[in-house]
Design an enzyme around this catalytic site. Sequence first.
Site, PDB file in Angstrom:
ATOM      1  CG  ASP A 167      28.690  11.008  12.720  1.00 16.19           C
ATOM      2  OD1 ASP A 167      27.767  10.637  11.979  1.00 16.19           O
ATOM      3  OD2 ASP A 167      28.833  10.601  13.896  1.00 16.19           O
ATOM      4  CD1 TRP A 223      27.820   9.000  20.803  1.00 15.60           C
ATOM      5  CD2 TRP A 223      28.111   8.204  18.746  1.00 15.60           C
ATOM      6  NE1 TRP A 223      26.888   8.007  20.607  1.00 15.60           N
ATOM      7  CE2 TRP A 223      27.055   7.503  19.350  1.00 15.60           C
ATOM      8  CE3 TRP A 223      28.488   7.866  17.439  1.00 15.60           C
ATOM      9  CZ2 TRP A 223      26.346   6.491  18.696  1.00 15.60           C
ATOM     10  CZ3 TRP A 223      27.780   6.869  16.792  1.00 15.60           C
ATOM     11  CH2 TRP A 223      26.724   6.193  17.414  1.00 15.60           C
ATOM     12  CE  LYS A 256      19.443   9.861  17.939  1.00 13.98           C
ATOM     13  NZ  LYS A 256      20.688  10.007  18.577  1.00 13.98           N
TER      14      LYS A 256
HETATM   15  N1  PMP Z   1      26.744   9.820  15.163  1.00 16.27           N
HETATM   16  C1  PMP Z   1      26.413  10.477  16.262  1.00 16.27           C
HETATM   17  C2  PMP Z   1      27.252  11.637  16.683  1.00 16.27           C
HETATM   18  C3  PMP Z   1      25.306  10.093  17.017  1.00 16.27           C
HETATM   19  O1  PMP Z   1      24.984  10.771  18.113  1.00 16.27           O
HETATM   20  C4  PMP Z   1      24.536   8.993  16.586  1.00 16.27           C
HETATM   21  C5  PMP Z   1      23.317   8.572  17.349  1.00 16.27           C
HETATM   22  N2  PMP Z   1      23.428   8.577  18.710  1.00 16.27           N
HETATM   23  C6  PMP Z   1      24.939   8.328  15.413  1.00 16.27           C
HETATM   24  C7  PMP Z   1      26.038   8.772  14.720  1.00 16.27           C
HETATM   25  C8  PMP Z   1      24.256   7.112  14.871  1.00 16.27           C
HETATM   26  O2  PMP Z   1      22.935   7.039  14.859  1.00 16.27           O
HETATM   27  P1  PMP Z   1      22.089   5.806  14.388  1.00 16.27           P
HETATM   28  O3  PMP Z   1      23.002   4.652  14.075  1.00 16.27           O
HETATM   29  O4  PMP Z   1      21.171   5.505  15.502  1.00 16.27           O
HETATM   30  O5  PMP Z   1      21.392   6.271  13.154  1.00 16.27           O
END
Ligand code: PMP
Length: 396
Positions: free
Chosen positions: A211, A130, A246
């Site tokens: 993660d 990511w 999500k």
């Molecule tokens: N890790 C991964 C792999 C993700 O895809 C995302 C969101 N795109 C996140 C962490 C973090 O998400 P958020 O900070 O929006 O909760």
Amino acid sequence: MFSHLTKLPADPILGLSALFKADPNPEKVDLGVGVYKTADGRTPILGAVEQAFVRLSKEEGSKVYIAPTGWPGFTEACAELVFGADLRSDLGGQLGAIQTPGGCGALRLAFELIALSKPETTVWVSTPTWANHVPTLAAAGLTHSPYAYYDHGSASVDVDAMLNSLEGAAAGDVVLLHACCHNPTGADLSMSDWKRVAELLQARKLIPFLDMAYQGFAAGLSEDALAVRQIFSSQPEALLSYSCSKNFGLYRERTGALFVKGEQKDAKEALVTNLAQLARANYSMPPAHGAALATTVLEDDELRASWIDELGAMRSRVNGLRRSLAEAFKKEGCGDRFSGVARQTGMFSLLSLTPEQVAVVQKDKSIYFPANGRINVAGLTDENIPYVAKAIASVV
Ligand code: PMP
């Protein structure tokens, strides 16, 4: 002081959203930003979350600060969801937890904890990973090394190559792994692959950092947590960053948590107080609203059941779109080139396209996704799938 700063280019993915909005083509398709969308292109508030909001608005009664560790009950409710009651209980006082501003906040705090404990640590990241992983670990002062992961030919994980590259890691290095629904590839390790990874981590004394941003999007809440459970039960130390963005649809409320397993039976106190101090120096305490909503949903049988149904519906929709897109590619004469899309999980798939091919699809057909070929499957609909498949087939 600031006069030497120059304007930076737009974030590649957020910049795409602006281009998409400005495009007058009625057939345009947005497969960029990774958010869930309904068939009519909305990212709705989940029904269970909305009901929790109504309840909370009557009961909250104060906006006084919450503790740096977060909304009461939130990390415990998430821990049970991800570890399951038995492992949660086994972990006992070895597990430290803190609520964080989203999964990103958890990643940043974890990297800071690692830098605090052992500044020379290398963090191993998958190729690809990511886009925010490396900037976040670098901002905490850490360095990284890549490990092999995705094989474009088979559209799946090359686990032998992965293990081979991790042989190069030094004892005490951290290995960042995607718990499920790998971003950007959509290709996950099988449970037998995870077992091999766990054996290597243990043999080489590497520290796993999982993660998890998509629990419930691959096969189900417990199914998607199997890797986390295997790693946390087999390894002496481990970290988990968790996002509710999500699966609860809480994106803008910045709702997440960090879990750290220490080796000693009473590791928790040292872990939590150090994490709280790092949080204090960054943002003091996390925002309360999203965590209050998620906790209300998880602690109420009716709301929890309704949320699990809604999450199941999101999962089925995305998995259905995956199958339809793979079939549409076949119909367009692409053979098996994109058949991996149907097997992959979560919001994303990485299509083997060159940046030039992606640019042509964007310019000629108004289909928007980043130059690396990552598509947000949730941006597809039954109506636009034939259009998208034809447009992509025409450039390969
Ligand atoms: N890790 C991964 C792999 C993700 O895809 C995302 C969101 N795109 C996140 C962490 C973090 O998400 P958020 O900070 O929006 O909760």
